[in-house]
Design a protein around this motif. Structure first.
Motif, PDB file in Angstrom:
ATOM      1  N   GLU A  17      40.314  35.036  41.460  1.00 11.47           N
ATOM      2  CA  GLU A  17      38.904  34.719  41.409  1.00 11.47           C
ATOM      3  C   GLU A  17      38.454  34.291  42.901  1.00 11.47           C
ATOM      4  OE1 GLU A  17      36.312  30.895  39.785  1.00 11.47           O
ATOM      5  OE2 GLU A  17      38.642  30.911  39.243  1.00 11.47           O
ATOM      6  N   GLN A  99      33.875  46.845  34.285  1.00 14.11           N
ATOM      7  CA  GLN A  99      32.851  47.109  35.251  1.00 14.11           C
ATOM      8  C   GLN A  99      33.558  46.468  36.622  1.00 14.11           C
ATOM      9  OE1 GLN A  99      29.325  45.065  34.596  1.00 14.11           O
ATOM     10  NE2 GLN A  99      28.506  46.699  32.987  1.00 14.11           N
ATOM     11  N   GLY A 100      33.599  47.440  37.579  1.00 11.47           N
ATOM     12  CA  GLY A 100      34.266  47.000  38.828  1.00 11.47           C
ATOM     13  C   GLY A 100      34.734  48.306  39.430  1.00 11.47           C
ATOM     14  N   LYS A 185      41.301  41.144  34.380  1.00  6.51           N
ATOM     15  CA  LYS A 185      40.037  40.309  34.250  1.00  6.51           C
ATOM     16  C   LYS A 185      39.007  40.212  35.306  1.00  6.51           C
ATOM     17  CE  LYS A 185      38.878  35.798  32.258  1.00  6.51           C
ATOM     18  NZ  LYS A 185      39.372  34.520  31.706  1.00  6.51           N
ATOM     19  N   HIS A 186      39.461  39.979  36.572  1.00  8.31           N
ATOM     20  CA  HIS A 186      38.362  39.858  37.578  1.00  8.31           C
ATOM     21  C   HIS A 186      37.908  40.956  38.177  1.00  8.31           C
ATOM     22  CE1 HIS A 186      38.676  35.357  37.706  1.00  8.31           C
ATOM     23  NE2 HIS A 186      39.742  35.352  37.447  1.00  8.31           N
ATOM     24  N   ARG A 188      37.573  44.010  36.812  1.00 11.86           N
ATOM     25  CA  ARG A 188      36.878  44.714  35.888  1.00 11.86           C
ATOM     26  C   ARG A 188      35.862  43.992  34.947  1.00 11.86           C
ATOM     27  NH1 ARG A 188      35.656  49.623  36.356  1.00 11.86           N
ATOM     28  NH2 ARG A 188      36.322  50.642  34.423  1.00 11.86           N
ATOM     29  N   ASN A 189      35.633  43.003  35.179  1.00 15.53           N
ATOM     30  CA  ASN A 189      35.049  41.951  34.697  1.00 15.53           C
ATOM     31  C   ASN A 189      35.178  42.010  33.159  1.00 15.53           C
ATOM     32  OD1 ASN A 189      32.717  40.169  34.603  1.00 15.53           O
ATOM     33  ND2 ASN A 189      31.130  41.733  34.253  1.00 15.53           N
TER      34      ASN A 189
END
Length: 218
Positions: A17, A99-100, A185-186, A188-189
C-alpha cells in the motif's frame, strides 16, 4: 531497507500500500533475483564436485565446461523465476479485469521472492549435507559411470533429507504466495478474492506438481 524487507515479510499489505504511493522501480526486485541466482549457482557446487570426481583425467576440461554451464543456468534461473511469475500473475489477473502496469506487477512479484532467498540458503545446506559425504569409487568405463549416476539419483530421490528439503521448499513458496496475494491486490487493483485466485491458481498447480514428484519418490 532492513525495516522495509521485514515489513514485506511480516506485513505485506501495508508495505505494498505504501509502495503504491511511489513510482514503480525494478532495482530492488532485480537485486533480490540476483541474490537468488547467486545462491542457486553456489548450490550446484556439491553436484559439480561429484561430477568432476567421476570424470577421467582426459575429460576434466569437459567437466569444467559443464560446471560453468550449470552455474550459469542456476544463476539465470533467479531472473527467469521472477519474470515468469510476474508475467503469469499479470496474465491471470487479466481474467479478473485487473488494472495496473506490468512494471508494477513485476516490481511486487520481485519483492515476493524474498522468502526464496532463505529457501535457497536452506536448500543449499541440504544439498551439501546430501552430497558432501558421498565417495566416488574409481571408474574406468562408461558403464561404471552410468551405474554410479543411477545410484546417485536413487539416493537423491529416496533420502529423507531430500524429501524434507522438498517440503521446506514448498513452505517457502507458500510464504511467497502470501506476499504475492497482497502484491497483486495492489498492483492490479484486485479484490482479495481475485488476488487469491490470481496467485493461487498458478502457484497451486506448481505445488501440486511438486507434491506428485515427492510422492513418486516414496
Amino acid at each position: 531497507m532492513k525495516t522495509g524487507f521485514l515489513r514485506v515479510l511480516l506485513d505485506p499489505g501495508r508495505f505494498f500500500e505504501a509502495r503504491m504511493q511511489g513510482e514503480p522501480s525494478l532495482k530492488i526486485p532485480a537485486l533480490i533475483a540476483l541474490v537468488i541466482g547467486l545462491i542457486g549457482a553456489v548450490s550446484t557446487i556439491p553436484m559439480m564436485d561429484l561430477t568432476m570426481a567421476m570424470l577421467p583425467a582426459e575429460m576434466q576440461g569437459l567437466g569444467v565446461l559443464m560446471m560453468a554451464i550449470s552455474a550459469a543456468v542456476a544463476f539465470v534461473g533467479g531472473f527467469l523465476a521472477w519474470i515468469i511469475y510476474g508475467f503469469v500473475f499479470y496474465i491471470v489477473s487479466m481474467i479478473f479485469k485487473g488494472q495496473g502496469s506490468l512494471k508494477r506487477t513485476l516490481e511486487f512479484t520481485g519483492y515476493g521472492l524474498i522468502p526464496q532467498v532463505f529457501g535457497g540458503i536452506i536448500g543449499t545446506y541440504f544439498s551439501y549435507r546430501l552430497l558432501s559425504g558421498l565417495q566416488v569409487p574409481p571408474m574406468t568405463s562408461p558403464e561404471q559411470m552410468v551405474e554410479f549416476s543411477e545410484n546417485l539419483v536413487t539416493i537423491l530421490t529416496t533420502s529423507p533429507l531430500a524429501q524434507i528439503a522438498a517440503i521446506v521448499s514448498i513452505l517457502f513458496i507458500v510464504w511467497s504466495a502470501n506476499i504475492w496475494i497482497f502484491g497483486m491486490k495492489h498492483a492490479r487493483n484486485l479484490s482479495t478474492r481475485d488476488a487469491v485466485l490470481t496467485v493461487g491458481i498458478p502457484v497451486g498447480l506448481y505445488i501440486l506438481y511438486m507434491l506428485i514428484t515427492i510422492a513418486g519418490w516414496l
